[in-house]
Design a protein around this motif. Structure first.
Motif, PDB file in Angstrom:
ATOM      1  N   VAL A   1      26.046  36.412  46.860  1.00  0.00           N
ATOM      2  CA  VAL A   1      27.210  36.927  47.589  1.00  0.00           C
ATOM      3  C   VAL A   1      28.461  36.767  46.737  1.00  0.00           C
ATOM      4  CG1 VAL A   1      28.708  36.542  49.583  1.00  0.00           C
ATOM      5  CG2 VAL A   1      26.228  36.566  49.876  1.00  0.00           C
ATOM      6  N   ILE A   2      28.611  35.610  46.105  1.00  0.00           N
ATOM      7  CA  ILE A   2      29.780  35.370  45.245  1.00  0.00           C
ATOM      8  C   ILE A   2      29.787  36.343  44.074  1.00  0.00           C
ATOM      9  CG2 ILE A   2      30.833  33.697  43.668  1.00  0.00           C
ATOM     10  CD1 ILE A   2      29.927  31.515  45.673  1.00  0.00           C
ATOM     11  N   SER A   3      28.617  36.600  43.504  1.00  0.00           N
ATOM     12  CA  SER A   3      28.515  37.553  42.399  1.00  0.00           C
ATOM     13  C   SER A   3      28.940  38.958  42.836  1.00  0.00           C
ATOM     14  CB  SER A   3      27.080  37.576  41.868  1.00  0.00           C
ATOM     15  OG  SER A   3      26.903  38.600  40.935  1.00  0.00           O
ATOM     16  N   LEU A   4      28.482  39.387  44.014  1.00  0.00           N
ATOM     17  CA  LEU A   4      28.868  40.697  44.541  1.00  0.00           C
ATOM     18  C   LEU A   4      30.368  40.750  44.792  1.00  0.00           C
ATOM     19  CD1 LEU A   4      28.275  43.508  45.707  1.00  0.00           C
ATOM     20  CD2 LEU A   4      27.725  42.379  47.881  1.00  0.00           C
ATOM     21  N   TYR A   5      30.919  39.695  45.368  1.00  0.00           N
ATOM     22  CA  TYR A   5      32.358  39.639  45.647  1.00  0.00           C
ATOM     23  C   TYR A   5      33.158  39.765  44.354  1.00  0.00           C
ATOM     24  CZ  TYR A   5      36.883  37.823  47.118  1.00  0.00           C
ATOM     25  OH  TYR A   5      38.219  37.671  47.351  1.00  0.00           O
ATOM     26  N   ARG A   6      32.784  39.003  43.343  1.00  0.00           N
ATOM     27  CA  ARG A   6      33.503  39.047  42.064  1.00  0.00           C
ATOM     28  C   ARG A   6      33.399  40.416  41.412  1.00  0.00           C
ATOM     29  NH1 ARG A   6      31.764  33.190  39.578  1.00  0.00           N
ATOM     30  NH2 ARG A   6      33.220  31.961  40.833  1.00  0.00           N
ATOM     31  N   ASP A   7      32.218  41.003  41.423  1.00  0.00           N
ATOM     32  CA  ASP A   7      32.051  42.334  40.829  1.00  0.00           C
ATOM     33  C   ASP A   7      32.901  43.371  41.558  1.00  0.00           C
ATOM     34  OD1 ASP A   7      30.316  41.398  38.916  1.00  0.00           O
ATOM     35  OD2 ASP A   7      28.493  42.017  39.984  1.00  0.00           O
ATOM     36  N   THR A   8      32.965  43.265  42.875  1.00  0.00           N
ATOM     37  CA  THR A   8      33.758  44.217  43.659  1.00  0.00           C
ATOM     38  C   THR A   8      35.240  44.054  43.359  1.00  0.00           C
ATOM     39  OG1 THR A   8      32.085  44.128  45.403  1.00  0.00           O
ATOM     40  CG2 THR A   8      34.216  45.063  45.980  1.00  0.00           C
ATOM     41  N   ILE A   9      35.720  42.825  43.382  1.00  0.00           N
ATOM     42  CA  ILE A   9      37.140  42.555  43.115  1.00  0.00           C
ATOM     43  C   ILE A   9      37.505  42.983  41.693  1.00  0.00           C
ATOM     44  CG2 ILE A   9      38.872  40.722  42.875  1.00  0.00           C
ATOM     45  CD1 ILE A   9      38.140  41.377  45.773  1.00  0.00           C
ATOM     46  N   ARG A  10      36.617  42.754  40.762  1.00  0.00           N
ATOM     47  CA  ARG A  10      36.861  43.099  39.357  1.00  0.00           C
ATOM     48  C   ARG A  10      37.068  44.598  39.167  1.00  0.00           C
ATOM     49  NH1 ARG A  10      32.311  40.760  37.105  1.00  0.00           N
ATOM     50  NH2 ARG A  10      33.412  38.772  37.195  1.00  0.00           N
ATOM     51  N   HIS A  11      36.448  45.408  40.005  1.00  0.00           N
ATOM     52  CA  HIS A  11      36.523  46.859  39.834  1.00  0.00           C
ATOM     53  C   HIS A  11      37.575  47.534  40.708  1.00  0.00           C
ATOM     54  CE1 HIS A  11      32.557  46.101  37.985  1.00  0.00           C
ATOM     55  NE2 HIS A  11      32.981  47.037  37.169  1.00  0.00           N
ATOM     56  N   ILE A  12      38.323  46.777  41.480  1.00  0.00           N
ATOM     57  CA  ILE A  12      39.328  47.380  42.359  1.00  0.00           C
ATOM     58  C   ILE A  12      40.372  48.198  41.593  1.00  0.00           C
ATOM     59  CG2 ILE A  12      41.313  46.771  43.826  1.00  0.00           C
ATOM     60  CD1 ILE A  12      39.456  45.018  45.412  1.00  0.00           C
ATOM     61  N   PRO A  13      40.925  47.726  40.467  1.00  0.00           N
ATOM     62  CA  PRO A  13      41.896  48.573  39.754  1.00  0.00           C
ATOM     63  C   PRO A  13      41.308  49.926  39.344  1.00  0.00           C
ATOM     64  CG  PRO A  13      41.985  46.333  38.915  1.00  0.00           C
ATOM     65  CD  PRO A  13      40.812  46.398  39.849  1.00  0.00           C
ATOM     66  N   TRP A  14      40.070  49.911  38.874  1.00  0.00           N
ATOM     67  CA  TRP A  14      39.421  51.159  38.465  1.00  0.00           C
ATOM     68  C   TRP A  14      39.183  52.066  39.673  1.00  0.00           C
ATOM     69  CZ3 TRP A  14      34.927  53.760  39.499  1.00  0.00           C
ATOM     70  CH2 TRP A  14      34.625  54.814  38.637  1.00  0.00           C
ATOM     71  N   ILE A  15      38.759  51.478  40.793  1.00  0.00           N
ATOM     72  CA  ILE A  15      38.503  52.257  42.007  1.00  0.00           C
ATOM     73  C   ILE A  15      39.801  52.891  42.501  1.00  0.00           C
ATOM     74  CG2 ILE A  15      37.831  52.076  44.438  1.00  0.00           C
ATOM     75  CD1 ILE A  15      35.834  49.860  43.524  1.00  0.00           C
ATOM     76  N   LYS A  16      40.883  52.128  42.485  1.00  0.00           N
ATOM     77  CA  LYS A  16      42.187  52.648  42.932  1.00  0.00           C
ATOM     78  C   LYS A  16      42.601  53.848  42.091  1.00  0.00           C
ATOM     79  CE  LYS A  16      47.067  51.405  43.383  1.00  0.00           C
ATOM     80  NZ  LYS A  16      47.314  52.368  44.408  1.00  0.00           N
TER      81      LYS A  16
ATOM     82  N   VAL B   1      21.404  38.028  55.021  1.00  0.00           N
ATOM     83  CA  VAL B   1      22.317  37.942  53.872  1.00  0.00           C
ATOM     84  C   VAL B   1      21.782  38.794  52.728  1.00  0.00           C
ATOM     85  CG1 VAL B   1      23.315  36.395  52.136  1.00  0.00           C
ATOM     86  CG2 VAL B   1      23.202  35.671  54.533  1.00  0.00           C
ATOM     87  N   ASP B   2      20.481  38.707  52.464  1.00  0.00           N
ATOM     88  CA  ASP B   2      19.873  39.534  51.410  1.00  0.00           C
ATOM     89  C   ASP B   2      20.058  41.019  51.703  1.00  0.00           C
ATOM     90  OD1 ASP B   2      19.053  37.432  49.865  1.00  0.00           O
ATOM     91  OD2 ASP B   2      16.957  37.505  50.490  1.00  0.00           O
ATOM     92  N   ARG B   3      19.882  41.405  52.962  1.00  0.00           N
ATOM     93  CA  ARG B   3      20.044  42.808  53.338  1.00  0.00           C
ATOM     94  C   ARG B   3      21.478  43.271  53.092  1.00  0.00           C
ATOM     95  NH1 ARG B   3      21.832  45.996  57.135  1.00  0.00           N
ATOM     96  NH2 ARG B   3      22.665  44.328  58.433  1.00  0.00           N
ATOM     97  N   LEU B   4      22.445  42.442  53.453  1.00  0.00           N
ATOM     98  CA  LEU B   4      23.848  42.800  53.254  1.00  0.00           C
ATOM     99  C   LEU B   4      24.217  42.848  51.772  1.00  0.00           C
ATOM    100  CD1 LEU B   4      25.456  40.774  56.165  1.00  0.00           C
ATOM    101  CD2 LEU B   4      25.262  43.261  55.983  1.00  0.00           C
ATOM    102  N   VAL B   5      23.643  41.945  50.972  1.00  0.00           N
ATOM    103  CA  VAL B   5      23.907  41.960  49.527  1.00  0.00           C
ATOM    104  C   VAL B   5      23.339  43.242  48.913  1.00  0.00           C
ATOM    105  CG1 VAL B   5      23.332  40.857  47.316  1.00  0.00           C
ATOM    106  CG2 VAL B   5      24.129  39.473  49.237  1.00  0.00           C
ATOM    107  N   LYS B   6      22.128  43.617  49.310  1.00  0.00           N
ATOM    108  CA  LYS B   6      21.532  44.859  48.800  1.00  0.00           C
ATOM    109  C   LYS B   6      22.374  46.066  49.189  1.00  0.00           C
ATOM    110  CE  LYS B   6      16.859  43.087  48.773  1.00  0.00           C
ATOM    111  NZ  LYS B   6      15.549  43.068  49.403  1.00  0.00           N
ATOM    112  N   LYS B   7      22.817  46.090  50.434  1.00  0.00           N
ATOM    113  CA  LYS B   7      23.656  47.192  50.902  1.00  0.00           C
ATOM    114  C   LYS B   7      24.976  47.236  50.127  1.00  0.00           C
ATOM    115  CE  LYS B   7      25.906  48.973  55.013  1.00  0.00           C
ATOM    116  NZ  LYS B   7      26.292  48.714  56.395  1.00  0.00           N
ATOM    117  N   GLY B   8      25.575  46.068  49.909  1.00  0.00           N
ATOM    118  CA  GLY B   8      26.825  45.998  49.147  1.00  0.00           C
ATOM    119  C   GLY B   8      26.649  46.445  47.710  1.00  0.00           C
ATOM    120  N   ARG B   9      25.550  46.024  47.089  1.00  0.00           N
ATOM    121  CA  ARG B   9      25.269  46.441  45.706  1.00  0.00           C
ATOM    122  C   ARG B   9      25.075  47.946  45.619  1.00  0.00           C
ATOM    123  NH1 ARG B   9      26.725  43.465  41.470  1.00  0.00           N
ATOM    124  NH2 ARG B   9      26.574  41.302  42.082  1.00  0.00           N
ATOM    125  N   MET B  10      24.377  48.520  46.596  1.00  0.00           N
ATOM    126  CA  MET B  10      24.167  49.972  46.578  1.00  0.00           C
ATOM    127  C   MET B  10      25.489  50.712  46.740  1.00  0.00           C
ATOM    128  SD  MET B  10      20.565  50.746  48.484  1.00  0.00           S
ATOM    129  CE  MET B  10      20.726  49.635  49.869  1.00  0.00           C
TER     130      MET B  10
END
Length: 163
Positions: free
Chosen positions: A62-77, A109-118
């Motif tokens: 979950v922490i890994s997904l959170y960090r990856d998402t936050i890291r890409h926010i400038p690019w997404i914006k 939690v695994d299901r939500l992580v998979k959904k978030g990664r997708m």
């Protein structure tokens, strides 16, 4: 960051033409955030395939997904032309993760992580449209605006047609 090479087209001349060769305009590649990097693709692939043995292992995912998402926010914006600030977008992502913080079932939690990664993969590969990403942030940030109106004066609520 390493720039992707542009595709240069060679001049084209028809065999029966007396004109000088004309060059075809240069085509360039669209850079795709971290999604184009091998590391991000492998991370998404492996994280979607893993099954956590216990809650502590799923917490790391979950922490890994959170960090990856936050890291890409400038690019997404920039790519999806989101009208909100990066700070507001980060707060939305953080609030979504906080909403699900109470979940203790490892399979959920695994299901939500998979959904978030997708979803992250689809956004980074530009497989989703601008409206999808903008509507996602609108849904969370417009609710906050309505909450602010509830606490404002009577006339503001009246003009906004909010009860």
């Amino acid at each position: 960051s390493e720039a992707l090479p542009s595709l240069r087209c060679s001049p084209q001349v028809s065999p029966n033409s007396s004109r000088a060769p004309t060059s075809v305009p240069r085509l360039s590649f669209v850079s795709m955030a971290g999604a184009a990097s091998i590391k991000m693709m492998v991370t998404n692939l492996t994280e979607k395939a893993l099954v956590s043995p216990d809650l502590s292992h799923s917490r790391l995912r979950v922490i890994s997904l959170y960090r990856d998402t936050i890291r890409h926010i400038p690019w997404i914006k920039q790519t999806y032309q989101v009208k909100y600030s990066e700070k507001a977008m980060t707060q939305v992502v953080a609030s979504i993760f906080r909403e699900r913080m109470h979940i203790q079932d490892v399979h959920e939690v695994d299901r939500l992580v998979k959904k978030g990664r997708m979803e992250l993969e689809e956004v980074l590969h530009v497989w989703t449209g601008d409206m999808h990403v903008n509507d996602f942030f609108d849904k969370y940030l417009e609710v906050r605006e309505v909450d602010k109106l509830k606490s404002s004066d009577f006339l503001t609520k009246f003009y906004q047609n909010v009860e």
